[in-house]
Design a protein around this motif. Structure first.
Motif, mmCIF file in Angstrom:
data_model
loop_
_atom_site.group_PDB
_atom_site.id
_atom_site.type_symbol
_atom_site.label_atom_id
_atom_site.label_comp_id
_atom_site.label_asym_id
_atom_site.label_seq_id
_atom_site.Cartn_x
_atom_site.Cartn_y
_atom_site.Cartn_z
ATOM 1 N N LYS A 278 0.816 -1.212 0.000
ATOM 2 C CA LYS A 278 0.000 0.000 0.000
ATOM 3 C C LYS A 278 0.850 1.264 0.000
ATOM 4 C CE LYS A 278 -0.629 0.148 5.039
ATOM 5 N NZ LYS A 278 -1.647 0.158 6.123
ATOM 6 N N THR A 279 2.130 1.139 0.373
ATOM 7 C CA THR A 279 3.010 2.305 0.356
ATOM 8 C C THR A 279 3.641 2.550 -1.009
ATOM 9 O OG1 THR A 279 4.826 0.900 1.141
ATOM 10 C CG2 THR A 279 3.558 2.100 2.806
ATOM 11 N N ASP A 280 3.438 1.630 -1.954
ATOM 12 C CA ASP A 280 4.010 1.811 -3.292
ATOM 13 C C ASP A 280 3.303 2.950 -4.016
ATOM 14 O OD1 ASP A 280 5.779 -0.270 -2.979
ATOM 15 O OD2 ASP A 280 4.473 -1.760 -3.897
ATOM 16 N N PRO A 281 4.041 3.707 -4.820
ATOM 17 C CA PRO A 281 3.395 4.769 -5.620
ATOM 18 C C PRO A 281 2.357 4.176 -6.566
ATOM 19 C CG PRO A 281 5.798 4.982 -5.642
ATOM 20 C CD PRO A 281 5.499 3.666 -5.014
ATOM 21 N N SER A 282 1.368 4.969 -6.922
ATOM 22 C CA SER A 282 0.294 4.477 -7.789
ATOM 23 C C SER A 282 0.810 4.124 -9.185
ATOM 24 C CB SER A 282 -0.817 5.521 -7.899
ATOM 25 O OG SER A 282 -0.300 6.748 -8.425
ATOM 26 N N ASN A 283 1.904 4.739 -9.609
ATOM 27 C CA ASN A 283 2.456 4.474 -10.940
ATOM 28 C C ASN A 283 3.673 3.554 -10.886
ATOM 29 O OD1 ASN A 283 4.135 6.269 -9.642
ATOM 30 N ND2 ASN A 283 4.545 7.522 -11.474
ATOM 31 N N VAL A 284 3.779 2.759 -9.835
ATOM 32 C CA VAL A 284 4.959 1.915 -9.667
ATOM 33 C C VAL A 284 5.061 0.906 -10.814
ATOM 34 C CG1 VAL A 284 3.756 0.169 -8.273
ATOM 35 C CG2 VAL A 284 6.220 0.510 -7.990
ATOM 36 N N ALA A 285 6.292 0.612 -11.215
ATOM 37 C CA ALA A 285 6.566 -0.360 -12.271
ATOM 38 C C ALA A 285 7.842 -1.112 -11.897
ATOM 39 C CB ALA A 285 6.709 0.319 -13.624
ATOM 40 N N PHE A 286 7.995 -2.314 -12.449
ATOM 41 C CA PHE A 286 9.072 -3.199 -12.022
ATOM 42 C C PHE A 286 9.851 -3.729 -13.224
ATOM 43 C CE2 PHE A 286 5.459 -3.575 -9.147
ATOM 44 C CZ PHE A 286 6.042 -3.301 -7.918
ATOM 45 N N ASP A 287 11.074 -4.196 -12.935
ATOM 46 C CA ASP A 287 11.868 -4.999 -13.854
ATOM 47 C C ASP A 287 12.183 -6.320 -13.165
ATOM 48 O OD1 ASP A 287 12.020 -3.100 -15.908
ATOM 49 O OD2 ASP A 287 13.802 -2.155 -15.042
ATOM 50 N N ILE A 288 12.341 -7.387 -13.953
ATOM 51 C CA ILE A 288 12.665 -8.690 -13.381
ATOM 52 C C ILE A 288 13.863 -9.286 -14.117
ATOM 53 C CG2 ILE A 288 10.975 -9.887 -14.845
ATOM 54 C CD1 ILE A 288 10.586 -11.842 -12.475
ATOM 55 N N TYR A 289 14.774 -9.869 -13.349
ATOM 56 C CA TYR A 289 16.007 -10.450 -13.882
ATOM 57 C C TYR A 289 16.083 -11.922 -13.478
ATOM 58 C CZ TYR A 289 17.435 -5.544 -14.433
ATOM 59 O OH TYR A 289 17.505 -4.212 -14.779
ATOM 60 N N LYS A 290 16.840 -12.694 -14.271
ATOM 61 C CA LYS A 290 17.040 -14.112 -13.956
ATOM 62 C C LYS A 290 18.480 -14.506 -14.230
ATOM 63 C CE LYS A 290 15.718 -17.468 -16.741
ATOM 64 N NZ LYS A 290 14.932 -18.514 -17.475
ATOM 65 N N SER A 291 19.036 -15.281 -13.296
ATOM 66 C CA SER A 291 20.340 -15.906 -13.539
ATOM 67 C C SER A 291 20.175 -17.409 -13.373
ATOM 68 C CB SER A 291 21.399 -15.370 -12.572
ATOM 69 O OG SER A 291 21.098 -15.735 -11.238
ATOM 70 N N VAL A 292 20.900 -18.177 -14.205
ATOM 71 C CA VAL A 292 20.787 -19.635 -14.213
ATOM 72 C C VAL A 292 22.122 -20.242 -13.802
ATOM 73 C CG1 VAL A 292 20.247 -21.663 -15.610
ATOM 74 C CG2 VAL A 292 19.061 -19.498 -16.040
ATOM 75 N N ASP A 293 22.090 -21.022 -12.725
ATOM 76 C CA ASP A 293 23.297 -21.691 -12.206
ATOM 77 C C ASP A 293 24.445 -20.712 -11.994
ATOM 78 O OD1 ASP A 293 22.213 -24.170 -11.881
ATOM 79 O OD2 ASP A 293 23.062 -25.041 -13.706
ATOM 80 N N GLY A 294 24.134 -19.533 -11.479
ATOM 81 C CA GLY A 294 25.171 -18.565 -11.137
ATOM 82 C C GLY A 294 25.725 -17.774 -12.291
ATOM 83 N N GLU A 295 25.198 -17.947 -13.497
ATOM 84 C CA GLU A 295 25.685 -17.190 -14.647
ATOM 85 C C GLU A 295 25.179 -15.744 -14.587
ATOM 86 O OE1 GLU A 295 24.492 -19.260 -18.119
ATOM 87 O OE2 GLU A 295 25.732 -21.035 -17.737
ATOM 88 N N THR A 296 25.654 -14.936 -15.511
ATOM 89 C CA THR A 296 25.263 -13.526 -15.550
ATOM 90 C C THR A 296 23.743 -13.409 -15.714
ATOM 91 O OG1 THR A 296 27.378 -12.947 -16.565
ATOM 92 C CG2 THR A 296 25.599 -11.324 -16.705
ATOM 93 N N GLU A 297 23.135 -12.552 -14.899
ATOM 94 C CA GLU A 297 21.685 -12.435 -14.959
ATOM 95 C C GLU A 297 21.243 -11.691 -16.216
ATOM 96 O OE1 GLU A 297 20.321 -10.419 -11.473
ATOM 97 O OE2 GLU A 297 20.939 -8.452 -12.173
ATOM 98 N N VAL A 298 20.032 -12.002 -16.640
ATOM 99 C CA VAL A 298 19.459 -11.425 -17.854
ATOM 100 C C VAL A 298 18.125 -10.782 -17.498
ATOM 101 C CG1 VAL A 298 18.573 -11.920 -20.163
ATOM 102 C CG2 VAL A 298 20.572 -13.160 -19.294
ATOM 103 N N LYS A 299 17.882 -9.600 -18.041
ATOM 104 C CA LYS A 299 16.605 -8.934 -17.837
ATOM 105 C C LYS A 299 15.556 -9.620 -18.694
ATOM 106 C CE LYS A 299 14.420 -4.357 -18.094
ATOM 107 N NZ LYS A 299 14.621 -2.938 -18.484
ATOM 108 N N LEU A 300 14.421 -10.008 -18.095
ATOM 109 C CA LEU A 300 13.400 -10.768 -18.808
ATOM 110 C C LEU A 300 12.389 -9.881 -19.528
ATOM 111 C CD1 LEU A 300 12.643 -13.621 -16.223
ATOM 112 C CD2 LEU A 300 14.280 -13.600 -18.122
ATOM 113 N N ASN A 301 12.051 -8.740 -18.971
ATOM 114 C CA ASN A 301 11.015 -7.884 -19.566
ATOM 115 C C ASN A 301 11.627 -6.812 -20.453
ATOM 116 O OD1 ASN A 301 11.907 -6.897 -16.839
ATOM 117 N ND2 ASN A 301 10.747 -5.091 -17.475
ATOM 118 N N GLU A 302 10.947 -6.505 -21.560
ATOM 119 C CA GLU A 302 11.387 -5.431 -22.445
ATOM 120 C C GLU A 302 10.819 -4.089 -21.996
ATOM 121 O OE1 GLU A 302 10.395 -6.398 -26.428
ATOM 122 O OE2 GLU A 302 11.729 -8.157 -26.533
#
Length: 293
Positions: free
Chosen positions: A81-105
Motif C-alpha cells: 500500500k506504500t508503493d506509488p500508484s504508478n509503480v513499475a518493475f523490472d525482473i532479472y534471472k540468472s541460471v546456475d550462477g551465470e550472468t543475470e538477464v533482464k526478462l522484460n522489455e
C-alpha cells in the motif's frame, strides 16, 4: 472611532486564525477562484519483504492430470500500500550462477507477476525484482531443481490436539501477515472429523447452556416436545430431525449432513478469483473451472 478600530482588529485576528499551513491556497483570477492542489502524500518503497514466490507444475499443461493450469513458471510478488500508484518493475534471472538477464522489455506495471516460459527446471534459477530502471533489489527468490520436482509446499501439522482419540482433519487454508513483518503466514484450520463436519458436544436429552449465562439456550428431546414451562425460553430441538449427533442421542453436532464433499481434480487446486477483482482488473484471468463474469 475607537469602537471601529476594535472591531477591525478582531476581524483581522479571526482571519489569521482561520488560515493554516494545511489548507489549500485559493487564488482569485478575474473574479474566478482556483484551488491549488495539495502535494501528494509521501510514499515509501519497501525492499526485502514482498512474499516473492515461484509457482510451477511439473505436469505438462497438455496432460489431463495438470490441474493447476500453470504451463510455465509463474513468478509473483506483493504490491504494498506504500508503493506509488504508478509503480513499475523490472525482473532479472540468472541460471546456475551465470550472468543475470533482464526478462522484460517494457516496465512491468498493473501487475506483480511474470511468466517464465523458458525456464530450465534442471538448473537453479534465481529471480530478482527491482523498480523499473533501478538497480536496487526489491526482492529475490531462488528456485531449485528439487523444488520443480515437488511443486507443492508440505506442512507438518502439530499433533498436540485437545483430544487424541478424535481425528482432526485439515480444512481451509488462508494466507495473511499475522505479525506485520511483511512475510505471509499460512493458517490451517483443523476441526474434528469422522466423515462429516462436527461441532459442539451434547450429552443427550435436556437443556444446554451454550453461552454460560446460567440459562438454557436449547433443549434436546427425542419423542414428544417438552411443554413450554419446562423450556423456559430455550429453543426445542428434536434429535434426528432438528439436530444430528455423532453418537445417536449424544455426541458432537453433525452439520451439513445433506452436503457431500467432493474433489474436482481439474479445478480445486486453485481457489476462485473473486468476480469483483476480475471486473476491476480486466487483465486477470479466472482460474480453470471457476465462474467468469
Amino acid at each position: 472611532m475607537k469602537k471601529h478600530y476594535i472591531i477591525l482588529g478582531l476581524f483581522c485576528l479571526l482571519a489569521i486564525v482561520a488560515c493554516s499551513d494545511n489548507d489549500p491556497v485559493v487564488e482569485v483570477n478575474n473574479g474566478n477562484q482556483t484551488e491549488e492542489e495539495l502535494p501528494p502524500l509521501p510514499t515509501e518503497v519497501i525492499t526485502g519483504s514482498r512474499a516473492m514466490w515461484v509457482s510451477y507444475d511439473p505436469i505438462s499443461a497438455s496432460d489431463p492430470n495438470n490441474a493447476s493450469g500453470i504451463a510455465s513458471a509463474l513468478i509473483s510478488w506483493r504490491l504494498l500500500k506504500t508503493d506509488p500508484s504508478n509503480v513499475a518493475f523490472d525482473i532479472y534471472k540468472s541460471v546456475d550462477g551465470e550472468t543475470e538477464v533482464k526478462l522484460n522489455e517494457e516496465p512491468i506495471s498493473n501487475t506483480t507477476s511474470w511468466v517464465d516460459a523458458d525456464i530450465d527446471v534442471s538448473k537453479t534459477n534465481v529471480y530478482r525484482v527491482t523498480l523499473a530502471n533501478q538497480a536496487e533489489t526489491l526482492c529475490d527468490y531462488t528456485f531449485t531443481s528439487e523444488m520443480a520436482e515437488k511443486f507443492y509446499h508440505e506442512i507438518r501439522l502439530n499433533m498436540n490436539v485437545p483430544d487424541a482419540s478424535i481425528t482432526y482433519s485439515p480444512d481451509d487454508i488462508q494466507l495473511g501477515d499475522l505479525d506485520g513483518d511483511g512475510e505471509l503466514e499460512i493458517v490451517v484450520k483443523r476441526e474434528p472429523y469422522d466423515g462429516a463436519n462436527m461441532g459442539v458436544w451434547f450429552n443427550g436429552e435436556g437443556g444446554c447452556d451454550l453461552d454460560g449465562d446460567g440459562k438454557n439456550d436449547v433443549y434436546l428431546y427425542t419423542e414428544n416436545k417438552p411443554p413450554t414451562p419446562l423450556l423456559r425460553g430455550a429453543k426445542p430441538l428434536k434429535i434426528g430431525l432438528d439436530i444430528f449427533l455423532s453418537e445417536g442421542n449424544k455426541g458432537y453436532k453433525v452439520v451439513n449432513t445433506d452436503k457431500v464433499k467432493s474433489w474436482n481434480e481439474q479445478r480445486d487446486y486453485l481457489a476462485p478469483i473473486p468476480l469483483r477483482s476480475l471486473v476491476l482488473n480486466p487483465k486477470l484471468e479466472q482460474n480453470p473451472g471457476w465462474e467468469k463474469p
